[in-house]
Design a protein around this motif. Structure first.
Motif, PDB file in Angstrom:
ATOM      1  N   GLY A 177       5.781  25.624  43.510  1.00 48.68           N
ATOM      2  CA  GLY A 177       6.939  25.330  44.343  1.00 48.68           C
ATOM      3  C   GLY A 177       8.190  25.087  43.520  1.00 48.68           C
ATOM      4  O   GLY A 177       8.270  25.439  42.340  1.00 48.68           O
ATOM      5  N   ARG A 178       9.178  24.453  44.162  1.00 54.32           N
ATOM      6  CA  ARG A 178      10.451  24.155  43.500  1.00 54.32           C
ATOM      7  C   ARG A 178      10.319  22.812  42.803  1.00 54.32           C
ATOM      8  O   ARG A 178      10.025  21.801  43.448  1.00 54.32           O
ATOM      9  CB  ARG A 178      11.581  24.158  44.531  1.00 54.32           C
ATOM     10  N   VAL A 179      10.540  22.808  41.507  1.00 58.18           N
ATOM     11  CA  VAL A 179      10.339  21.612  40.688  1.00 58.18           C
ATOM     12  C   VAL A 179      11.685  21.119  40.175  1.00 58.18           C
ATOM     13  O   VAL A 179      12.459  21.884  39.590  1.00 58.18           O
ATOM     14  CB  VAL A 179       9.407  21.909  39.492  1.00 58.18           C
ATOM     15  N   LEU A 180      11.960  19.843  40.391  1.00 59.25           N
ATOM     16  CA  LEU A 180      13.183  19.242  39.872  1.00 59.25           C
ATOM     17  C   LEU A 180      13.127  19.225  38.346  1.00 59.25           C
ATOM     18  O   LEU A 180      12.277  18.562  37.745  1.00 59.25           O
ATOM     19  CB  LEU A 180      13.343  17.822  40.413  1.00 59.25           C
ATOM     20  N   ALA A 181      14.037  19.965  37.720  1.00 57.18           N
ATOM     21  CA  ALA A 181      14.138  19.993  36.261  1.00 57.18           C
ATOM     22  C   ALA A 181      15.417  19.259  35.875  1.00 57.18           C
ATOM     23  O   ALA A 181      16.501  19.627  36.334  1.00 57.18           O
ATOM     24  CB  ALA A 181      14.166  21.430  35.744  1.00 57.18           C
ATOM     25  N   PRO A 182      15.333  18.219  35.065  1.00 55.44           N
ATOM     26  CA  PRO A 182      16.488  17.346  34.863  1.00 55.44           C
ATOM     27  C   PRO A 182      17.473  17.819  33.794  1.00 55.44           C
ATOM     28  O   PRO A 182      17.087  18.233  32.696  1.00 55.44           O
ATOM     29  CB  PRO A 182      15.839  16.025  34.435  1.00 55.44           C
ATOM     30  N   ALA A 321       7.926  10.146  42.392  1.00 58.73           N
ATOM     31  CA  ALA A 321       7.209  10.304  43.663  1.00 58.73           C
ATOM     32  C   ALA A 321       7.652  11.591  44.350  1.00 58.73           C
ATOM     33  O   ALA A 321       8.836  11.943  44.319  1.00 58.73           O
ATOM     34  CB  ALA A 321       7.482   9.106  44.573  1.00 58.73           C
ATOM     35  N   PRO A 322       6.728  12.333  44.984  1.00 66.22           N
ATOM     36  CA  PRO A 322       7.073  13.606  45.623  1.00 66.22           C
ATOM     37  C   PRO A 322       8.201  13.494  46.630  1.00 66.22           C
ATOM     38  O   PRO A 322       9.069  14.369  46.717  1.00 66.22           O
ATOM     39  CB  PRO A 322       5.758  14.035  46.283  1.00 66.22           C
ATOM     40  N   GLU A 323       8.214  12.410  47.417  1.00 67.63           N
ATOM     41  CA  GLU A 323       9.249  12.267  48.439  1.00 67.63           C
ATOM     42  C   GLU A 323      10.629  12.066  47.816  1.00 67.63           C
ATOM     43  O   GLU A 323      11.640  12.553  48.342  1.00 67.63           O
ATOM     44  CB  GLU A 323       8.912  11.122  49.407  1.00 67.63           C
ATOM     45  N   LYS A 324      10.694  11.377  46.692  1.00 69.71           N
ATOM     46  CA  LYS A 324      11.989  11.184  46.035  1.00 69.71           C
ATOM     47  C   LYS A 324      12.459  12.499  45.408  1.00 69.71           C
ATOM     48  O   LYS A 324      13.641  12.844  45.494  1.00 69.71           O
ATOM     49  CB  LYS A 324      11.907  10.098  44.963  1.00 69.71           C
ATOM     50  N   ILE A 328      15.995  14.387  46.394  1.00 65.39           N
ATOM     51  CA  ILE A 328      17.035  14.733  45.408  1.00 65.39           C
ATOM     52  C   ILE A 328      17.302  16.231  45.437  1.00 65.39           C
ATOM     53  O   ILE A 328      18.462  16.672  45.395  1.00 65.39           O
ATOM     54  CB  ILE A 328      16.618  14.263  44.006  1.00 65.39           C
ATOM     55  N   LEU A 329      16.248  17.038  45.513  1.00 66.75           N
ATOM     56  CA  LEU A 329      16.442  18.490  45.575  1.00 66.75           C
ATOM     57  C   LEU A 329      17.229  18.891  46.812  1.00 66.75           C
ATOM     58  O   LEU A 329      18.114  19.749  46.760  1.00 66.75           O
ATOM     59  CB  LEU A 329      15.076  19.194  45.562  1.00 66.75           C
ATOM     60  N   SER A 330      16.915  18.257  47.951  1.00 66.77           N
ATOM     61  CA  SER A 330      17.635  18.576  49.188  1.00 66.77           C
ATOM     62  C   SER A 330      19.105  18.199  49.075  1.00 66.77           C
ATOM     63  O   SER A 330      19.994  18.973  49.468  1.00 66.77           O
ATOM     64  CB  SER A 330      16.987  17.830  50.366  1.00 66.77           C
ATOM     65  N   ALA A 331      19.380  17.025  48.499  1.00 71.55           N
ATOM     66  CA  ALA A 331      20.765  16.578  48.337  1.00 71.55           C
ATOM     67  C   ALA A 331      21.513  17.485  47.360  1.00 71.55           C
ATOM     68  O   ALA A 331      22.691  17.812  47.568  1.00 71.55           O
ATOM     69  CB  ALA A 331      20.790  15.131  47.849  1.00 71.55           C
ATOM     70  N   TRP A 332      20.828  17.918  46.317  1.00 75.07           N
ATOM     71  CA  TRP A 332      21.450  18.797  45.329  1.00 75.07           C
ATOM     72  C   TRP A 332      21.792  20.161  45.947  1.00 75.07           C
ATOM     73  O   TRP A 332      22.881  20.706  45.731  1.00 75.07           O
ATOM     74  CB  TRP A 332      20.524  18.968  44.132  1.00 75.07           C
TER      75      TRP A 332
END
Length: 337
Positions: A177-182, A321-324, A328-332
């Motif tokens: 899936g889509r992974v938050l990469a910092p 946590a997955p929900e966080k 963040i991805l949705s807000a971004w």
């Protein structure tokens, strides 16, 4: 060579044991038997290093060429081991940390720099991790009757990692899936494989080396983007890395280092953390394997452990946590749109 490993069943200690056995050395381990199974082929002695009688029982009738202390965190405790083993071991190799260097990471690390001010008999409440490691170094240097070898690693990764920075990233990326990469893919990173630290330590002990060495990967060898790309490749998950701006992550209260392992926003401290000089160790024979090999081998070890049985850190639970992450991805994505 006869090798005593204080610890020997966890992460770095296990790597030292395996490297020593592979070279045909005789290996004794000393631990409480709680962190993991003993590596086959060792003489395992059970005991608590905080109990003087246990240390004396370990030393009775035995001698070694080197002791590799991989689990010393309190100067007073390390000093007890030093006192009992003096005269029974030629070299005391203490695994410290770059965090022991005075002023680091607010100031750049300097090879052979003194450690933070800390007494060799300090207790567990007399400083933070780096300060206490510096006190442990002094306990060895001032109390041991023989060669004192101080190894100061940077960030250590590899199979059996119990801090669980790389294991968390591998587990998250393996889900796809889509992974938050910092931050930025070009963000600096400087890491070292536990097995390379183990080999270097044994090599130096074998030649009777003393003094201190900063031990980590080469400056500029890899980046955060390359590291996570190797995680995608190793897991074959097809995960999509979504790079989220540093400043936005700070706004979203994303936790540096622990919640997003090995990430922190740009700063002088971050630059110092990922630019540790290693010229002395390299000249002495330090060789570090490619980051891709560390990632692949860690995944090969980790994938045999059911996901619900994986440990994401002994002292701090690493990972977001997955929900966080989803929030963040949705807000971004909304901001980008």
């Amino acid at each position: 060579m006869k090798v005593l490993v204080m610890g020997g069943s966890g992460f770095l200690g296990r790597a030292v044991v395996e490297a020593a056995l592979a070279r045909g050395h005789e290996v004794t381990t000393f631990n409480r038997g709680r962190s993991g199974a003993d590596v086959p082929g060792v003489e395992a002695v059970r005991g608590d290093r905080e109990v003087r009688a246990d240390l004396e029982r370990l030393a009775e009738g035995r001698q070694w060429d080197v002791v590799v202390d991989t689990c010393g965190y309190v100067p007073r405790v390390v000093g007890e081991s030093v006192a009992v083993l003096s005269g029974r071991v030629a070299t005391y190799a203490f695994v410290s940390s770059v965090s022991a260097v005075d002023g680091f990471p607010a100031k750049p690390a300097v090879e052979e720099a003194p450690g933070w001010a800390c007494a060799p008999d300090a207790g567990p409440d007399d400083g933070d991790y780096g300060v206490l490691k510096a006190g442990c170094e002094r306990a060895v240097e001032e109390g041991f009757d023989g060669d004192a070898l101080i190894v100061r690693p940077g960030v250590i990764l590899g199979p059996h990692e119990d801090v669980a920075r790389l294991p968390w990233w591998l587990t998250r990326i393996s889900r796809g899936g889509r992974v938050l990469a910092p931050g930025e893919p070009s963000g600096p990173l400087q890491i070292v494989d536990a097995r390379d630290v183990a080999v270097f330590t044994l090599d130096q002990a074998a030649r009777g080396a003393s003094g201190s060495f900063l031990v980590t990967g080469r400056v500029g060898e890899t980046t955060y983007g390359a590291w996570l790309a190797e995680c995608v490749a190793a897991t074959e998950s097809g995960a999509e890395l979504v790079w989220v701006d540093d400043a936005f992550l700070v706004e979203q209260e994303a936790g540096a280092f622990v919640e997003l392992p090995l990430w922190s926003p740009p700063s002088e401290i971050r630059d110092n953390f990922w630019s540790v000089p290693t010229a002395k160790a390299v000249a002495a024979g330090l060789r570090t394997r490619p980051v891709a090999e560390t990632v692949r081998d860690t995944w090969a070890w980790l994938r045999e452990i059911p996901e619900d049985k994986r440990n994401y850190g002994k002292n701090n639970r690493h990972g977001m946590a997955p929900e966080k992450e989803a929030a963040i991805l949705s807000a971004w994505e909304s901001r980008s749109a």
